[in-house]
Write an enzyme that holds these catalytic residues in place. Sequence first.
Site, PDB file in Angstrom:
ATOM      1  N   GLU A 235      69.130  63.378  62.661  1.00  0.00           N
ATOM      2  CA  GLU A 235      69.322  62.851  61.433  1.00  0.00           C
ATOM      3  C   GLU A 235      68.910  63.811  60.282  1.00  0.00           C
ATOM      4  O   GLU A 235      68.311  64.940  60.494  1.00  0.00           O
ATOM      5  CB  GLU A 235      68.000  61.632  61.211  1.00  0.00           C
ATOM      6  CG  GLU A 235      67.972  60.430  62.120  1.00  0.00           C
ATOM      7  CD  GLU A 235      67.156  59.588  61.994  1.00  0.00           C
ATOM      8  OE1 GLU A 235      66.530  59.304  60.709  1.00  0.00           O
ATOM      9  OE2 GLU A 235      66.679  59.047  63.001  1.00  0.00           O
TER      10      GLU A 235
ATOM     11  N   ARG B 265      67.292  45.344  57.581  1.00  0.00           N
ATOM     12  CA  ARG B 265      66.200  46.108  57.896  1.00  0.00           C
ATOM     13  C   ARG B 265      64.990  45.219  58.254  1.00  0.00           C
ATOM     14  O   ARG B 265      64.972  44.019  58.322  1.00  0.00           O
ATOM     15  CB  ARG B 265      65.536  46.767  56.547  1.00  0.00           C
ATOM     16  CG  ARG B 265      64.653  47.504  56.598  1.00  0.00           C
ATOM     17  CD  ARG B 265      64.000  48.047  55.294  1.00  0.00           C
ATOM     18  NE  ARG B 265      62.673  49.013  55.486  1.00  0.00           N
ATOM     19  CZ  ARG B 265      62.018  49.311  54.392  1.00  0.00           C
ATOM     20  NH1 ARG B 265      62.061  48.909  53.322  1.00  0.00           N
ATOM     21  NH2 ARG B 265      60.916  50.214  54.749  1.00  0.00           N
ATOM     22  N   HIS B 266      64.188  45.990  59.601  1.00  0.00           N
ATOM     23  CA  HIS B 266      63.145  45.465  59.982  1.00  0.00           C
ATOM     24  C   HIS B 266      62.161  44.970  59.101  1.00  0.00           C
ATOM     25  O   HIS B 266      62.401  45.360  57.916  1.00  0.00           O
ATOM     26  CB  HIS B 266      62.510  46.234  60.942  1.00  0.00           C
ATOM     27  CG  HIS B 266      62.042  47.492  60.365  1.00  0.00           C
ATOM     28  ND1 HIS B 266      60.918  47.566  59.502  1.00  0.00           N
ATOM     29  CD2 HIS B 266      62.745  48.763  60.457  1.00  0.00           C
ATOM     30  CE1 HIS B 266      60.845  48.951  59.140  1.00  0.00           C
ATOM     31  NE2 HIS B 266      61.834  49.612  59.557  1.00  0.00           N
TER      32      HIS B 266
ATOM     33  N   ASP C  96      66.146  50.942  56.892  1.00  0.00           N
ATOM     34  CA  ASP C  96      66.554  51.169  55.573  1.00  0.00           C
ATOM     35  C   ASP C  96      67.737  52.317  55.270  1.00  0.00           C
ATOM     36  O   ASP C  96      68.529  51.895  54.389  1.00  0.00           O
ATOM     37  CB  ASP C  96      65.391  51.627  54.611  1.00  0.00           C
ATOM     38  CG  ASP C  96      64.652  52.743  55.183  1.00  0.00           C
ATOM     39  OD1 ASP C  96      64.968  53.192  56.289  1.00  0.00           O
ATOM     40  OD2 ASP C  96      63.658  52.850  54.493  1.00  0.00           O
TER      41      ASP C  96
ATOM     42  N   ARG D 116      60.210  47.615  66.560  1.00  0.00           N
ATOM     43  CA  ARG D 116      60.147  46.778  65.206  1.00  0.00           C
ATOM     44  C   ARG D 116      61.636  46.281  64.883  1.00  0.00           C
ATOM     45  O   ARG D 116      61.457  45.172  64.444  1.00  0.00           O
ATOM     46  CB  ARG D 116      59.737  47.802  64.104  1.00  0.00           C
ATOM     47  CG  ARG D 116      60.758  49.066  63.991  1.00  0.00           C
ATOM     48  CD  ARG D 116      60.188  50.079  62.979  1.00  0.00           C
ATOM     49  NE  ARG D 116      61.084  51.321  62.619  1.00  0.00           N
ATOM     50  CZ  ARG D 116      60.885  52.281  63.475  1.00  0.00           C
ATOM     51  NH1 ARG D 116      60.205  52.357  64.345  1.00  0.00           N
ATOM     52  NH2 ARG D 116      61.576  53.596  62.964  1.00  0.00           N
TER      53      ARG D 116
ATOM     54  N   ARG E  21      56.147  46.852  59.042  1.00  0.00           N
ATOM     55  CA  ARG E  21      55.678  47.651  60.380  1.00  0.00           C
ATOM     56  C   ARG E  21      54.702  48.536  59.844  1.00  0.00           C
ATOM     57  O   ARG E  21      54.217  48.475  58.438  1.00  0.00           O
ATOM     58  CB  ARG E  21      56.844  48.536  60.894  1.00  0.00           C
ATOM     59  CG  ARG E  21      57.239  49.713  59.533  1.00  0.00           C
ATOM     60  CD  ARG E  21      57.808  51.077  60.182  1.00  0.00           C
ATOM     61  NE  ARG E  21      58.652  51.648  59.203  1.00  0.00           N
ATOM     62  CZ  ARG E  21      57.925  52.478  58.547  1.00  0.00           C
ATOM     63  NH1 ARG E  21      56.598  52.707  58.631  1.00  0.00           N
ATOM     64  NH2 ARG E  21      58.584  53.313  57.697  1.00  0.00           N
TER      65      ARG E  21
END
Length: 434
Positions: free
Chosen positions: A230, A44-45, A321, A121, A48
């Site tokens: 999504e 995961r980044h 995530d 990100r 942010r």
Amino acid sequence: MKNNRIFLLILLGLLLPVIAFAQTQRSDNFKNKYKLKEAVVLSRHNIRSPLSGNGSALGDMTSHKWTDWSAAPSELTSRGGALETMMGQFFRKWLVDQGLFPENHVPSSDEVNVYANSMQRTIATAQYFTSGFMPMANIRINHRFSPSKMDPVFCPQLTKVSPEFIEVAMKQINDMGGKKGIKGINESLEPNYALIAEVLDLKDSPAFKEGKIKGFDNYNTEIILEKWQEPRMKGSLKDANSASDAFILQYYEVPDTLEATFGHPVSREQMQAISKIKDVYGDVLFTAPVVAANVANPLLKYMFDELNSPDRKFTFLVGHDSNIASVAAALGVDDYVLPEAIEQKTPIGSKFVVEKWVDADGKEYGSINLVYQSVDQLRGMELLDLANPPMIVPLKLKGLEANADGLYSMSDLMARFEQAIRAYDSIPDSEPAL
């Protein structure tokens, strides 16, 4: 509150053997039995800024001003970049210690693959990680599109949708709430909603005064499942998730605790309760088995191919995530609890690490760990090394038997990937996917 603290201490006591086992994997005794052959990491980044800023609907939910972020909305912050560099340094020290790479190695393109979603990100997270991971190598960050466009491999979109699929998906989602379904999910979060409303001082907010939001009491959450989109929702869980997400990020970003919590003395247990809103939001949208098989399919295929690439030693994939949550659900990862974490599912900057090991007889084994920085490591900007590692929690796969060292037969692990990939083929679709 006292009972909650006692329960937490008991829970952590039960988890200590699990944590100790994760660290034992990296002991000399373990290295004498197994040699690390490859690692595929889905990350995961790191930290942010919120997806929307001051002056937005999120900004109107509180009378307070959100912090002045060091990045534009949805982009990696300077603090997130520094933390990710530290994580890259840890991975370098770990892999050198395991003998996978020599120090200051400059790998070939066949040995190391870094691939990020085409969002700022995620690209930036990959860049910061590699600068700590192999600072001499100038590793190429692969991404397919210009920044701020979602790559279909990482986009958790539904590519098969039909009335039959929606019926199955909604049943599985409703089952998360028991007999009351989605309403039951919301009712279970009632104290969490009350807590986030309190720390936001919601009743003093522009949104409350203008009648836009009177509270998080719309329990008839609407789930929207559309092709090429999504999974998304409307209702209290969505609204509260937006606030929960921003509040948790601000807590990571701002060193002064009271400033981070709008002047409220919020305990770690309460922060975890606020984060639970976000955790449940992700579970509802992305972890129902049929939904996970649908949205995770491209990443599952990519990871499977990387694990089968004969010359590959290290793969670093940077997404979100929702990617970790859906991949874990599709593979049948058992329920887990994360110590020293506010987010209990996919903490910021966390890594889903698939490891391939080989013993002296040439037999291959696999394991999956979730690696993440603890709350203190995040907020204290702690340097990571083998003496001060990030949290490393082994993940168990339902229905698979591990050996005494906690490793699965690699053939069993790859068969689980194939099973998860094939699950997509059985999803009913109204029309052929493009």
